[in-house]
Design an enzyme around this catalytic site. Sequence first.
Site, PDB file in Angstrom:
ATOM      1  N   ASP A 103       0.851  -1.201   0.000  1.00 33.27           N
ATOM      2  CA  ASP A 103       0.000   0.000   0.000  1.00 33.27           C
ATOM      3  C   ASP A 103       0.882   1.245   0.000  1.00 33.27           C
ATOM      4  OD1 ASP A 103       0.840  -0.655   2.688  1.00 33.27           O
ATOM      5  OD2 ASP A 103      -0.437   0.969   3.367  1.00 33.27           O
ATOM      6  N   HIS A 124       1.704  -8.646  -4.060  1.00 32.70           N
ATOM      7  CA  HIS A 124       0.677  -7.655  -3.712  1.00 32.70           C
ATOM      8  C   HIS A 124       1.413  -6.331  -3.477  1.00 32.70           C
ATOM      9  CE1 HIS A 124      -3.225  -6.332  -2.111  1.00 32.70           C
ATOM     10  NE2 HIS A 124      -2.504  -5.591  -1.292  1.00 32.70           N
ATOM     11  N   ASP A 141       0.963 -17.029  -5.570  1.00 34.67           N
ATOM     12  CA  ASP A 141       1.681 -15.950  -6.258  1.00 34.67           C
ATOM     13  C   ASP A 141       0.683 -15.181  -7.106  1.00 34.67           C
ATOM     14  OD1 ASP A 141       3.495 -14.242  -7.343  1.00 34.67           O
ATOM     15  OD2 ASP A 141       4.450 -15.718  -8.663  1.00 34.67           O
ATOM     16  N   GLU A 160       2.220 -10.250  -0.057  1.00 32.27           N
ATOM     17  CA  GLU A 160       2.506  -8.824  -0.006  1.00 32.27           C
ATOM     18  C   GLU A 160       4.017  -8.638   0.175  1.00 32.27           C
ATOM     19  OE1 GLU A 160       0.087  -6.526   2.680  1.00 32.27           O
ATOM     20  OE2 GLU A 160       0.836  -4.627   1.876  1.00 32.27           O
TER      21      GLU A 160
END
Length: 536
Positions: free
Chosen positions: A145, A457, A503, A512
């Site tokens: 993020d 991710h 994956d 992530e």
Amino acid sequence: MDIFRLNQTGYAAGLPVSFAVLSKDPVVLKKGAGEIVGAFRPEIAGTDPASGDEVALLSPGLLPAGDYTLECGPHRRTFTVRPDAWNAVTSALIKGLYYQRCGCDLLPAFAGVYAHPACHTAPARDWEDRSVLRRVPGGWHDAGDYGKYVAPGAVTVAHLLYAWKLFPAGCSDTLNIPESGNGLPDILNEAAYELEWILRMQRSDGSFHHKLTKARFAPFIMPEADLEPEYLMPVCWCATGGAAACLALAARVYRPFDEAFAGRLLASARRAWDWLQAHPDFDPFKNPEGVHTGWYGGRSDITDRFWAACELFASTGEDVFRLAAEKLYPSVPSLTQFGWMEVGGLGALCCLFDLKEKAGEVLYTQLKEAFLRQSGEPLTFSHASGYGTALPADRYIWGSILPILGSAMAMVLNHRLTGREDMRDAALNQLHYALGLNALDTCFVTGFGEHPVMHPHHRPSGADGIDDPVPGLISGGPNKVFPYPSTREKLGEDVPPAKYFLDETPSADTNEIAIYWNSPAIFVAACFNAMAPHQH
Ligand SMILES: [Zn+2]
């Protein structure tokens, strides 16, 4: 189906080679054109609990540089032994943090095809007092993020600074980042980018805002397209303790290069400590109503205070900090934890390797004995695993790479204190795990190995339209403790913990990336990169 599992980046001459084989049939090791240099009869004691595999971990010991082939019946797999086997991956792991930089243009000269314009440049609003706007640019995006969090940032920086203090020869100085060649080692240049941001996160009363994020995670868009307002979230005890520790440590590290920067770092650390002293009652961080970004809250601030007291004592020599650390020491639950949640291991690192005898009877003699005892546990775990992985089957949590690499850190430090080769070899098996010697036959570092993680991710990797993910980022790896329902649906109940991995980009629960997973990988890779007898 390949039956060999090995470090897909190769092995270093001068350190023992190990690999795993999923067969009881004889294995032959050949060098170059076909000279037989080893023969093995794998002994499989039973099923490896974490992976469900019948697997044998084999070691031919030291091998000279060259190309090698493993053969078992019809199966073949090649690997190389090189003097500088892990130089490139160590550099890439550090450079991976450069790609996480926020608030500056990533220029093609440094970022290549992963270049993008500056992101998150607007002033941030104080969540609790919306009338306050502050500019808080810089820092690294935390993970997949675009949030930035003080406590995880502080431990990441600490891993880098200790990697440089303990293994300077293993930390590449040719990262090709904007500051390269300025007289400061590149790993310190990269860490300084985060340190400047951490300094900006301090409030005027000395405490630290917990994080700088939006109310919720952005969709999978490039960071410069993410224009939702950012907020300075409320202050946090753990973040303030972690920042105090990290900044005090940094003051020591940067002083020989930049006295003024060191002065700012130490002054900030002292103000954070004073705030903690004035606020003895821990109040755990909770996401305010309406905020859905990372928690990183911590259940206690004991280890943060302990680590801060150790670092402040090491940087100032003032007895008040030693006394504070001695008082906290009996309450520190573990000296081998190096992640954002528990930082007792970082306090131990400070005492055992920076302060040494100056730490005194409690913080050196007693602490060392306890550390040596506690760092025996990961060795036991490693020896019990079919792959040599220092993690029991029931501990494949979200980000299992952290306890695995944290165990490697503990064993590396044990080796440095005692010279024990079993500790070194078991620690090395954790680096091998990260680079492919695992039940998934996967190299968890993007851009490396025959079977690298391809779909982490990670928002930029998902949004940039480039097939290959941003290089030098490490995946959190298998997680069967708290998987997403969607992951459980795909994998079912029978897949063993060490294979509970997808994956796939949506799988934040298993795939992530995070700055504080890259950093223990940097510490461990730098350690073994320095031990390998190469070009230095
Ligand atoms: Zn950004």
